[in-house]
Every structure is written in structure tokens, then in C-alpha cells.
Design an enzyme around this catalytic site. Structure first.
Site, PDB file in Angstrom:
ATOM      1  N   HIS A   1      17.288  12.643  19.886  1.00 24.52           N
ATOM      2  CA  HIS A   1      16.506  13.709  20.507  1.00 24.52           C
ATOM      3  C   HIS A   1      16.898  13.891  21.971  1.00 24.52           C
ATOM      4  CE1 HIS A   1      12.430  15.200  22.074  1.00 24.52           C
ATOM      5  NE2 HIS A   1      12.941  16.176  21.372  1.00 24.52           N
TER       6      HIS A   1
ATOM      7  N   HIS B   1      15.272  21.880  27.899  1.00 27.21           N
ATOM      8  CA  HIS B   1      14.058  21.890  27.081  1.00 27.21           C
ATOM      9  C   HIS B   1      12.950  22.759  27.659  1.00 27.21           C
ATOM     10  CE1 HIS B   1      10.046  20.396  25.919  1.00 27.21           C
ATOM     11  NE2 HIS B   1      10.573  20.275  24.714  1.00 27.21           N
TER      12      HIS B   1
END
Length: 231
Positions: A43, A84
Site C-alpha cells: 500500500h 493520496h
């Protein structure tokens, strides 16, 4: 067009969900669980010693994981960039929205473009592109721009998409051009409905949290030809 498609998808998902729920209650599905091994997805790369979503973090993760996951959204000039958050506040010394800055301005903050990132990764690295929220009407532009970068880098066979946003999901169904994509389901909501929605938009998989996931939903997803990944 996109808003109308979302409405049809949600309605269809509820209808399909009721059928799947009934099917789930049948005593035997004939499908075995487990025995497939683990597929490890890093991730935002390996953030130990390198910033999240950076080329360095993603390359480090590629040495140990089967797939590296990265987050993509659009700069103000329509370039897919790897970050992100919707702002640069947390990860840089500046403040401001990502979609208010050009790709050049973001690059100066050490935020790479998707094209640069794909070129820098080793040939063996599989890439999962998480499509973040974009301004209304920009979802198709985001998907098309990402697909162009993927094809220019020659990594179509090693790339896939995921998204939690309905507009992006519809855009993927319309414009992913053969690149696999999955529905990213959050912690809230009915997992069986998520399976139904993923199937309704022809997703190849469902990516969801371990909390709330049950064996029956995994069996349903597999029966519909979808893979299930948990985090």
C-alpha cells in the site's frame, strides 16, 4: 451521462444483490475456500525510509511484494500525478489542493507523475492504480489519461485499477479499454451489495477490508468470476 449511469448501476446492484443474497442462502455452493495462497500488495509502496507513493518507496516495495499500489489524481493541467491526499499539506512543505497545481509545480514538490513512476519501476513490478476523487465531470478524463500513460510505458499487462468513487467506477467501465479494475469497498455498508455493484460494472475484483467480510460473500464473488483482496 455519468450521473444517469450511476443511478442505473445502483438500482441494478440492489436488484442483483437480492438475487445473490437468496443464492447465498442455498446450502451448498460447490466452491472451496482457501488453498490459493497469498498475493501481497504494498500500500503506497514501502514507506520505511522513503515517502509514501514516491518512486523510491514503490521500487523498494517491488522487491518484496507481488504488486505495488499507488494513488493517482489529476493536476490542474490534466496530468495524472501520484499522491493520496487531495491537498499537498501533509506530505510537502506547501499547502494547497492538488488539482490547483500544475504537474510541474507538483514535481517541484517531489510528487511524481504516473508516467514517470511507471517508467522508473522494474519491468517485473505489477501496479495497482487507485483512482482518487476528481472534480465533477473529470472522471473519464482521469481514466483516459491513465490508460494513455500505461500504454506509453508498455505495462498494460502488469497494471490494474481500483476505485471507491462511483463516478470513477462508471468511467472505468466505459473507458478502461481492457485494463482490469476492481471496486474498492470501505468499512461501511453491505458487503453483498458491494459484490453486486462490482459485478454490475463488470469489475474483475472486489478489494475490501477484512472487517465485515464473510466467507459467503467471498464465495459469491468467486462464483461471479471476481477475485477478492483484503486489507
Amino acid at each position: 451521462m455519468v450521473s444517469s449511469s450511476i443511478g442505473h448501476l445502483v438500482s441494478g446492484a440492489f436488484w442483483l444483490g437480492s438475487i445473490l443474497a437468496a443464492w447465498y442462502l442455498m446450502p451448498e455452493s460447490g466452491l472451496a475456500a482457501g488453498g490459493r495462497g497469498l498475493h501481497i500488495i504494498a500500500h503506497r509502496g514501502n514507506g520505511n525510509g522513503a515517502p509514501e507513493n514516491s518512486v523510491a518507496a514503490l521500487r523498494r516495495a517491488g522487491d518484496h511484494a507481488d504488486t505495488v499500489e499507488l494513488d493517482v489524481q489529476l493536476s490542474s493541467d490534466g496530468v495524472p500525478v501520484v499522491i493520496h491526499d487531495s491537498t499537498v499539506d501533509r506530505t510537502t512543505h506547501r499547502i494547497g489542493r492538488v488539482d490547483a497545481l500544475t504537474a510541474g509545480e507538483l514535481r517541484a514538490l517531489a510528487i511524481p507523475t504516473l508516467s514517470e513512476t511507471l517508467s522508473a519501476l522494474e519491468d517485473r513490478t505489477n501496479v495497482l492504480v487507485d483512482l482518487k476523487h476528481v472534480a465533477p465531470g473529470k472522471a473519464i478524463q482521469l481514466v483516459e489519461a491513465c490508460v494513455r500513460d500505461i500504454d506509453r510505458a508498455g505495462v498494460r499487462a502488469r497494471c490494474s485499477f481500483q476505485t471507491i468513487h462511483p463516478e470513477n467506477l462508471v468511467a472505468l467501465e466505459q473507458r478502461a479499454a481492457g485494463v482490469p479494475y476492481s471496486l474498492l469497498a470501505g468499512t461501511a455498508g453491505d458487503i453483498q451489495l458491494a459484490v453486486a455493484l462490482a459485478f454490475a460494472v463488470r469489475a474483475s475484483g472486489l478489494n475490501t477490508t477484512l472487517n465485515g467480510l464473510d466467507q459467503g460473500s467471498v464465495i459469491m464473488a468467486h462464483a461471479l468470476g471476481m477475485k477478492v483482496y483484503v486489507y
